[in-house]
Each structure stands twice: as C-alpha cells, then as structure tokens.
Design a protein around this motif. Sequence first.
Motif, PDB file in Angstrom:
ATOM      1  N   MET A 105       0.894  -1.435   0.016  1.00 16.19           N
ATOM      2  CA  MET A 105       0.006  -0.030   0.022  1.00 16.19           C
ATOM      3  C   MET A 105       0.893   1.123  -0.045  1.00 16.19           C
ATOM      4  N   PRO A 106       0.772   2.126  -1.183  1.00 16.89           N
ATOM      5  CA  PRO A 106       1.653   3.225  -0.966  1.00 16.89           C
ATOM      6  C   PRO A 106       1.282   4.349  -0.060  1.00 16.89           C
ATOM      7  N   VAL A 107       2.319   4.508   0.626  1.00 18.85           N
ATOM      8  CA  VAL A 107       1.915   5.473   1.987  1.00 18.85           C
ATOM      9  C   VAL A 107       2.909   6.589   1.805  1.00 18.85           C
ATOM     10  N   ALA A 108       2.746   7.749   1.896  1.00 23.67           N
ATOM     11  CA  ALA A 108       3.576   9.158   2.034  1.00 23.67           C
ATOM     12  C   ALA A 108       3.446   9.765   3.130  1.00 23.67           C
ATOM     13  N   ILE A 109       4.580  10.263   3.602  1.00 25.16           N
ATOM     14  CA  ILE A 109       4.606  11.383   4.827  1.00 25.16           C
ATOM     15  C   ILE A 109       4.534  12.756   4.401  1.00 25.16           C
ATOM     16  N   TYR A 110       3.870  13.520   4.840  1.00 22.33           N
ATOM     17  CA  TYR A 110       3.851  15.067   4.473  1.00 22.33           C
ATOM     18  C   TYR A 110       4.048  15.692   5.851  1.00 22.33           C
ATOM     19  N   PRO A 111       5.532  16.194   5.886  1.00 25.30           N
ATOM     20  CA  PRO A 111       5.909  16.833   6.993  1.00 25.30           C
ATOM     21  C   PRO A 111       5.672  18.345   6.812  1.00 25.30           C
ATOM     22  N   GLY A 112       5.701  19.017   7.856  1.00 27.60           N
ATOM     23  CA  GLY A 112       5.829  20.431   8.027  1.00 27.60           C
ATOM     24  C   GLY A 112       5.643  21.092   9.471  1.00 27.60           C
ATOM     25  N   SER A 113       5.454  22.257   9.481  1.00 23.44           N
ATOM     26  CA  SER A 113       5.438  22.939  10.815  1.00 23.44           C
ATOM     27  C   SER A 113       3.726  23.097  11.033  1.00 23.44           C
ATOM     28  N   PHE A 114       3.283  23.398   9.892  1.00 20.05           N
ATOM     29  CA  PHE A 114       1.705  23.515  10.036  1.00 20.05           C
ATOM     30  C   PHE A 114       1.267  24.466  11.334  1.00 20.05           C
ATOM     31  N   ASP A 115       1.853  25.505  11.207  1.00 24.30           N
ATOM     32  CA  ASP A 115       1.647  26.246  12.501  1.00 24.30           C
ATOM     33  C   ASP A 115       0.939  27.901  11.895  1.00 24.30           C
ATOM     34  N   PRO A 116      -0.129  28.040  11.702  1.00 25.30           N
ATOM     35  CA  PRO A 116      -1.072  26.634  11.484  1.00 25.30           C
ATOM     36  C   PRO A 116      -1.564  25.985  10.114  1.00 25.30           C
ATOM     37  N   LEU A 117      -2.211  24.868  10.156  1.00 23.35           N
ATOM     38  CA  LEU A 117      -2.637  24.380   8.735  1.00 23.35           C
ATOM     39  C   LEU A 117      -3.494  25.540   7.977  1.00 23.35           C
ATOM     40  N   THR A 118      -3.152  25.726   6.678  1.00 24.47           N
ATOM     41  CA  THR A 118      -3.649  26.578   5.906  1.00 24.47           C
ATOM     42  C   THR A 118      -4.662  25.558   4.542  1.00 24.47           C
ATOM     43  N   ASN A 119      -5.322  26.347   4.069  1.00 17.65           N
ATOM     44  CA  ASN A 119      -5.945  25.696   2.758  1.00 17.65           C
ATOM     45  C   ASN A 119      -4.782  25.309   1.594  1.00 17.65           C
ATOM     46  N   GLY A 120      -3.747  25.886   1.794  1.00 14.52           N
ATOM     47  CA  GLY A 120      -2.754  25.563   0.671  1.00 14.52           C
ATOM     48  C   GLY A 120      -2.253  23.982   1.284  1.00 14.52           C
ATOM     49  N   HIS A 121      -2.000  23.917   2.629  1.00 17.08           N
ATOM     50  CA  HIS A 121      -1.851  22.548   3.104  1.00 17.08           C
ATOM     51  C   HIS A 121      -2.749  21.396   2.801  1.00 17.08           C
ATOM     52  N   LEU A 122      -4.166  21.862   2.927  1.00 18.69           N
ATOM     53  CA  LEU A 122      -5.130  21.085   2.884  1.00 18.69           C
ATOM     54  C   LEU A 122      -5.440  20.695   1.559  1.00 18.69           C
ATOM     55  N   SER A 123      -5.045  21.413   0.477  1.00 20.28           N
ATOM     56  CA  SER A 123      -5.339  21.209  -1.028  1.00 20.28           C
ATOM     57  C   SER A 123      -4.226  20.145  -1.187  1.00 20.28           C
ATOM     58  N   LEU A 124      -2.851  20.169  -0.775  1.00 17.98           N
ATOM     59  CA  LEU A 124      -1.938  19.513  -0.880  1.00 17.98           C
ATOM     60  C   LEU A 124      -2.250  18.109  -0.372  1.00 17.98           C
ATOM     61  N   ILE A 125      -2.818  17.865   0.785  1.00 15.05           N
ATOM     62  CA  ILE A 125      -3.199  16.683   1.278  1.00 15.05           C
ATOM     63  C   ILE A 125      -4.172  15.897   0.351  1.00 15.05           C
ATOM     64  N   GLN A 126      -5.165  16.573   0.113  1.00 18.39           N
ATOM     65  CA  GLN A 126      -6.445  16.093  -0.556  1.00 18.39           C
ATOM     66  C   GLN A 126      -5.682  15.608  -1.990  1.00 18.39           C
ATOM     67  N   ARG A 127      -4.901  16.308  -2.567  1.00 16.65           N
ATOM     68  CA  ARG A 127      -4.260  15.830  -3.906  1.00 16.65           C
ATOM     69  C   ARG A 127      -3.265  14.683  -3.913  1.00 16.65           C
ATOM     70  N   SER A 128      -2.771  14.662  -2.624  1.00 19.78           N
ATOM     71  CA  SER A 128      -1.815  13.585  -2.266  1.00 19.78           C
ATOM     72  C   SER A 128      -2.832  12.021  -2.292  1.00 19.78           C
ATOM     73  N   LEU A 129      -3.829  12.425  -1.821  1.00 19.24           N
ATOM     74  CA  LEU A 129      -4.433  11.148  -1.724  1.00 19.24           C
ATOM     75  C   LEU A 129      -5.134  10.531  -2.917  1.00 19.24           C
ATOM     76  N   LYS A 130      -4.656  11.208  -4.246  1.00 19.81           N
ATOM     77  CA  LYS A 130      -5.171  10.782  -5.570  1.00 19.81           C
ATOM     78  C   LYS A 130      -3.915   9.817  -5.741  1.00 19.81           C
ATOM     79  N   MET A 131      -2.772   9.979  -4.848  1.00 24.11           N
ATOM     80  CA  MET A 131      -1.493   9.295  -5.590  1.00 24.11           C
ATOM     81  C   MET A 131      -1.271   8.122  -4.611  1.00 24.11           C
ATOM     82  N   PHE A 132      -1.519   8.539  -3.348  1.00 23.66           N
ATOM     83  CA  PHE A 132      -1.292   7.536  -2.153  1.00 23.66           C
ATOM     84  C   PHE A 132      -2.445   7.033  -1.537  1.00 23.66           C
TER      85      PHE A 132
END
Length: 160
Positions: A1-28
């Motif tokens: 099962m392909p798994v990815a780690i998305y690391p960051g400071s997330f201080d705080p989470l933004t919609n930019g981060h959120l978009s990246l997470i959602q798009r990553s789920l199309k690949m992983f």
Amino acid sequence: MPVAIYPGSFDPLTNGHLSLIQRSLKMFDKVIVAIAVNPKKTPLFTEDERRDLIRDAVKDPRVEVDAFHGLLVDYVKRRGVSVIVRGLRAVSDFEYEFQLANMNRKLAPTVETVFMMTGEDYFYISSQLVREVASFNGDVTGLVPPNVHEALKAKFARKT
Ligand code: COD
C-alpha cells in the motif's frame, strides 16, 4: 500500500496545506501528516493544538496526523515509509526544498521526495503570513479552514 509522509510545521494548517493533502490522496492510499516539533522554536500553536486542528479539518480515514521530534529521515525510517511529499509555491521555495530534499537523500538514500505544485488559488498562502494577518485582526477567510480561523481569533483575542 503506497504511503507518503507530508511533513511540516503546520503553524497553523492553511488551505494550501489542505489542498496538498487532498491531492496527495489521489496518488497514495494513505498520507501521514507529520508535525515537526522543534524545541528551539516557539510556535503560535502547541503540538497538541496543531494536531487537533489538522484532525478536525481533514477528517479522512486515510489521513493520519502524527508529530515527530528530531530528524525527519529518522522518523520516516521509523514509520517504514519511503516517500516524502512537499509543496512548491514559488521559485523562492525551490532553493530551500532543493537543499532539504538533497540533504534528506544523503542521510537516507532510499527515501524519495515528491513535489507538488501549489493550486492556483493557494500560491500566496503561507502559515507565516496567515499568522501575521490574523495578529493584526485581518480577515483570513478562505485562507485557512473554518476551525483554524476560529482558533486564530481565540488565540489573538487572548493575546490582546
Ligand atoms: N501551497 C502549496 N504548498 C504549500 C503551501 C501552499 N499554499 N503552503 C505550504 N506549503 C508546503 C511547503 O512548501 C512545504 O513543502 C509544506 O507545505 C509544509 O510547509 P510548512 O511551512 O508548514 O512546513 P516547513 O516548510 O516549515 O517544514 C520544514 C520541516 C519541518 C519539514 C523541516 O524543517 C524538517 O524536516 N525538520 C525536521 C528536522 C530535520 O530533519 N532537519 C534536517 C532537514 S534536511
């Protein structure tokens, strides 16, 4: 099962981060959002606050929210994952990300970094600018998820 780690400071989470997470789920199949905890820095939001904000904003069973201390590659190896996801907003991001990816590859040659370009609506959003705008009572609607917006209001209401 392909798994990815998305690391960051997330201080705080933004919609930019959120978009990246959602798009990553199309690949992983699974994405581990990993909050880097740096004891030398004083973040606006604590580790637990950042963890809760991401969990509440994402609410996807394929996304795990975790935190790590120390080197990212050590954490990645501990988790048995071989892919790191990072985002690129502008040319200015490239230099830093290039250094980071190469240093990580030097430290852990089997770990690859995958880059995703920011969405056109999010290229100007960073946690740092969001914190600054919110600290002066500016409107961050559309820049962060609603729960983060509320948390920012509460944080700065307490500080003033
Ligand atoms: N659109 C797209 N991507 C975005 C956006 C946006 N609007 N905003 C942010 N991103 C991307 C960033 O480019 C980055 O790739 C990622 O999302 C996370 O961003 P931040 O700002 O939350 O996190 P960073 O960049 O501060 O994270 C740096 C780390 C904490 C991952 C790094 O310092 C690290 O690995 N620290 C652990 C110690 C370590 O291993 N150090 C040695 C590194 S070689």
